[in-house]
Design a protein around this motif. Structure first.
Motif, short mmCIF file in Angstrom:
data_model
loop_
_atom_site.label_atom_id
_atom_site.label_comp_id
_atom_site.label_asym_id
_atom_site.label_seq_id
_atom_site.Cartn_x
_atom_site.Cartn_y
_atom_site.Cartn_z
N LEU A 324 13.38 66.33 15.74
CA LEU A 324 12.88 66.35 17.12
C LEU A 324 11.66 67.25 17.29
O LEU A 324 10.71 66.88 17.99
N PHE A 325 11.69 68.43 16.64
CA PHE A 325 10.66 69.42 16.92
C PHE A 325 9.83 69.77 15.70
O PHE A 325 10.35 69.93 14.60
N GLU A 326 8.54 69.92 15.95
CA GLU A 326 7.58 70.26 14.89
C GLU A 326 7.45 71.77 14.72
O GLU A 326 7.46 72.29 13.62
N LYS A 327 7.34 72.49 15.85
CA LYS A 327 7.23 73.94 15.79
C LYS A 327 7.45 74.55 17.17
O LYS A 327 7.42 73.85 18.19
N ARG A 335 6.57 79.71 26.67
CA ARG A 335 6.85 79.16 25.35
C ARG A 335 7.04 77.66 25.40
O ARG A 335 7.22 77.06 26.47
N GLY A 336 7.01 77.05 24.21
CA GLY A 336 7.21 75.61 24.15
C GLY A 336 7.75 75.17 22.80
O GLY A 336 7.66 75.90 21.81
N LEU A 337 8.30 73.98 22.79
CA LEU A 337 8.71 73.31 21.56
C LEU A 337 7.85 72.07 21.43
O LEU A 337 7.90 71.17 22.28
N ARG A 338 7.04 72.04 20.38
CA ARG A 338 6.17 70.89 20.13
C ARG A 338 7.02 69.77 19.55
O ARG A 338 7.67 69.92 18.51
N VAL A 339 7.01 68.64 20.24
CA VAL A 339 7.85 67.50 19.86
C VAL A 339 7.17 66.69 18.76
O VAL A 339 5.94 66.49 18.78
N LYS A 340 7.95 66.22 17.80
CA LYS A 340 7.41 65.47 16.66
C LYS A 340 6.82 64.13 17.11
O LYS A 340 7.28 63.52 18.08
N LEU A 357 19.76 71.49 33.49
CA LEU A 357 18.82 72.48 32.97
C LEU A 357 17.41 72.03 33.31
O LEU A 357 17.02 70.90 32.99
N VAL A 358 16.63 72.91 33.92
CA VAL A 358 15.25 72.60 34.29
C VAL A 358 14.31 73.12 33.22
O VAL A 358 14.22 74.32 32.98
N VAL A 359 13.61 72.20 32.54
CA VAL A 359 12.50 72.54 31.64
C VAL A 359 11.33 71.64 32.02
O VAL A 359 11.49 70.68 32.76
N LEU A 360 10.16 71.95 31.52
CA LEU A 360 8.94 71.28 31.95
C LEU A 360 8.20 70.64 30.78
O LEU A 360 8.52 70.91 29.62
N LYS A 361 7.19 69.86 31.12
CA LYS A 361 6.34 69.27 30.09
C LYS A 361 4.98 69.96 30.11
O LYS A 361 4.49 70.38 31.16
N ALA A 362 4.36 70.09 28.95
CA ALA A 362 3.01 70.62 28.84
C ALA A 362 2.24 69.80 27.82
O ALA A 362 2.80 69.38 26.80
N GLY A 363 0.95 69.58 28.09
CA GLY A 363 0.12 68.82 27.16
C GLY A 363 0.67 67.42 26.97
O GLY A 363 1.36 66.86 27.83
N LYS A 364 0.39 66.86 25.82
CA LYS A 364 0.83 65.49 25.55
C LYS A 364 2.30 65.41 25.16
O LYS A 364 2.98 64.45 25.50
N ASN A 365 2.81 66.44 24.45
CA ASN A 365 4.16 66.28 23.92
C ASN A 365 4.84 67.61 23.62
O ASN A 365 5.38 67.82 22.54
N THR A 366 4.83 68.51 24.59
CA THR A 366 5.47 69.81 24.42
C THR A 366 6.48 70.05 25.54
O THR A 366 6.17 69.82 26.71
N VAL A 367 7.69 70.48 25.16
CA VAL A 367 8.68 70.90 26.14
C VAL A 367 8.40 72.37 26.44
O VAL A 367 8.40 73.21 25.55
N ARG A 368 8.15 72.66 27.71
CA ARG A 368 7.69 74.00 28.10
C ARG A 368 8.82 74.79 28.76
O ARG A 368 9.56 74.27 29.59
N PHE A 369 8.89 76.07 28.41
CA PHE A 369 9.90 76.98 28.94
C PHE A 369 9.20 78.14 29.64
O PHE A 369 8.45 78.89 29.02
N LEU A 370 9.47 78.28 30.94
CA LEU A 370 8.89 79.36 31.74
C LEU A 370 9.99 80.01 32.58
O LEU A 370 9.99 79.93 33.80
N PRO A 371 10.98 80.64 31.95
CA PRO A 371 12.08 81.20 32.72
C PRO A 371 11.64 82.36 33.60
O PRO A 371 10.56 82.93 33.40
#
Length: 394
Positions: A324-327, A335-340, A357-371
């Motif tokens: 699922l995740f690249e890095k 912070r974010g998790l870059r999706v493969k 659970l509320v998380v957000l999107k950033a850029g083209k394919n990143t799950v973004r965390f801003l707690p």
């Protein structure tokens, strides 16, 4: 009519809304009209820095509202002056500050200051070009939108103000500087661009070169500022002193406020810029309380401890879910998790929301965390427990 029907009928549809109806919150927790609880790892897109329903912030707002909310900038505003001094002291910068209502307004003001810097006292424009980075985001007003280095956002709304050019990266900035360049405007961590931090050494070298060439460095800290990266400013973390810093989002803890801090004191005179609501009694009193709360959390070590725990947990998901995740990317609690490639971040975000659970999107394919910056270990554990359940459904 239902609330959703009212919204659809009377509110301009500029947002792809999720029609959940939140009615109250407590720190990292949100509660909908049916009483369901949600862990909020988005904090209103990095706005609710001291959490939802913070009793100290609520008390400060209530106390100020009973006295004065607004008188206009035609008169002295005590909490505004105190906040300007506080920002200078906390950041270690020798600055004057202008207060606005939002990040876009703060960036507009920064651009005006830069343009004024490039104009002589007779009004002759000597320098006016501003270099920004591709994938940047600086706001939705016409000028801030043009400063945003995303061509897709420039559709429909032209003609735009002239004088903006976009560098592919920091190394490319040097190639674009010419005799008309007055400023370079960057985010130290591109939020909307995919939670992408800049390299510290590159930024420091750029800051030194711009200083040598008398070109202003504007750092957009609308999202990175106010302890989001672990320090008051990301600029403090990068050990640079910009000419102009813009703030908003977390500064008011949910009360709208923006700020433009500049080392070029008295560059604007009466009438050059203004704001009816900017820096009024309510917003600046709220911001002072937010800074008190976060400075205490920083000094106690609680903030830094939570940053490390959060980062470690996100990195563990890259190891555990390599399909699922690249890095893991980001700084502090931005912070974010870059999706493969081949996977869609939107699917992960929807799955997380189904688990409340509320998380957000950033850029083209990143799950973004801003707690929220007042996140507790218990809230973090509950949020990640729900995240793991969501990942298991994919």
């Amino acid at each position: 009519m239902t609330l959703q029907e009212l919204d659809r009928a009377y509110v301009l549809p500029t947002y792809a809304r999720n029609y959940v109806h939140f009615v109250r919150g407590e720190n990292s927790m949100l509660y909908d009209a049916e009483g369901n609880d949600y862990v909020d790892f988005g904090s209103g897109i990095a706005v609710c820095s001291v959490g939802h329903g913070n009793p100290r912030l609520a008390a400060a707002i209530c106390d100020q509202a009973k006295k004065l909310i607004h008188t206009s900038n035609l008169y002295l505003i005590e909490p505004q002056a105190l906040l300007a001094r506080r920002l200078a002291e906390l950041t270690g910068m020798d600055v004057q500050t202008f207060f606005a209502n939002s990040g876009a307004e703060a960036n507009e003001g920064a651009i005006k200051i830069a343009r004024r810097y490039g104009t002589d006292d007779e009004g002759n424009v000597k320098r006016y070009k501003i270099i920004t980075l591709e994938h940047s985001f600086h706001g939705r007003t016409i000028t801030a939108l043009k400063a945003t280095g995303q061509e897709a956002m420039h559709t429909y709304f032209g003609p735009f103000p002239d004088g903006f050019v976009y560098a592919k990266n920091i190394a490319h900035v040097y190639d674009l500087i010419d005799d008309h360049t007055v400023a370079v405007m960057i985010e130290l961590v591109q939020g909307e661009g995919g939670v992408q931090p800049m390299e510290k050494e590159e930024v420091q070298q750029l800051a030194a070169e711009l200083k040598r060439r008398d070109i202003l460095l504007i750092v957009d800290e609308v999202q990175t500022g106010i302890y989001r990266t672990g320090e008051v400013l990301a600029s403090n973390l990068y050990e640079i002193v910009p000419d102009i810093v813009t703030l908003a989002k977390g500064l008011g803890g949910g009360v709208p406020i923006g700020a433009i801090m500049t080392t070029h004191k008295n560059i604007l005179k009466a009438g050059d810029h203004g704001s009816t609501f900017g820096g009024n009694f309510l917003s600046t009193r709220a911001a002072l309380e937010v800074l008190d709360i976060l400075e205490e959390r920083k000094n106690s070590g609680e903030l830094d401890h939570m940053l490390l725990l959060f980062e470690e947990r996100l990195k563990s998901y890259v190891t555990k879910y390599p399909h699922l995740f690249e890095k893991e990317v980001g700084i502090g609690l931005m912070r974010g998790l870059r999706v493969k490639e081949g996977r869609d971040a939107a699917d992960i975000i929807k799955a997380a929301f189904k688990q409340r659970l509320v998380v957000l999107k950033a850029g083209k394919n990143t799950v973004r965390f801003l707690p929220v910056l007042t996140l507790t270990k218990e809230e973090m554990e509950l949020g990640f427990e729900r995240f793991e359940t969501a990942l298991g459904t994919l």
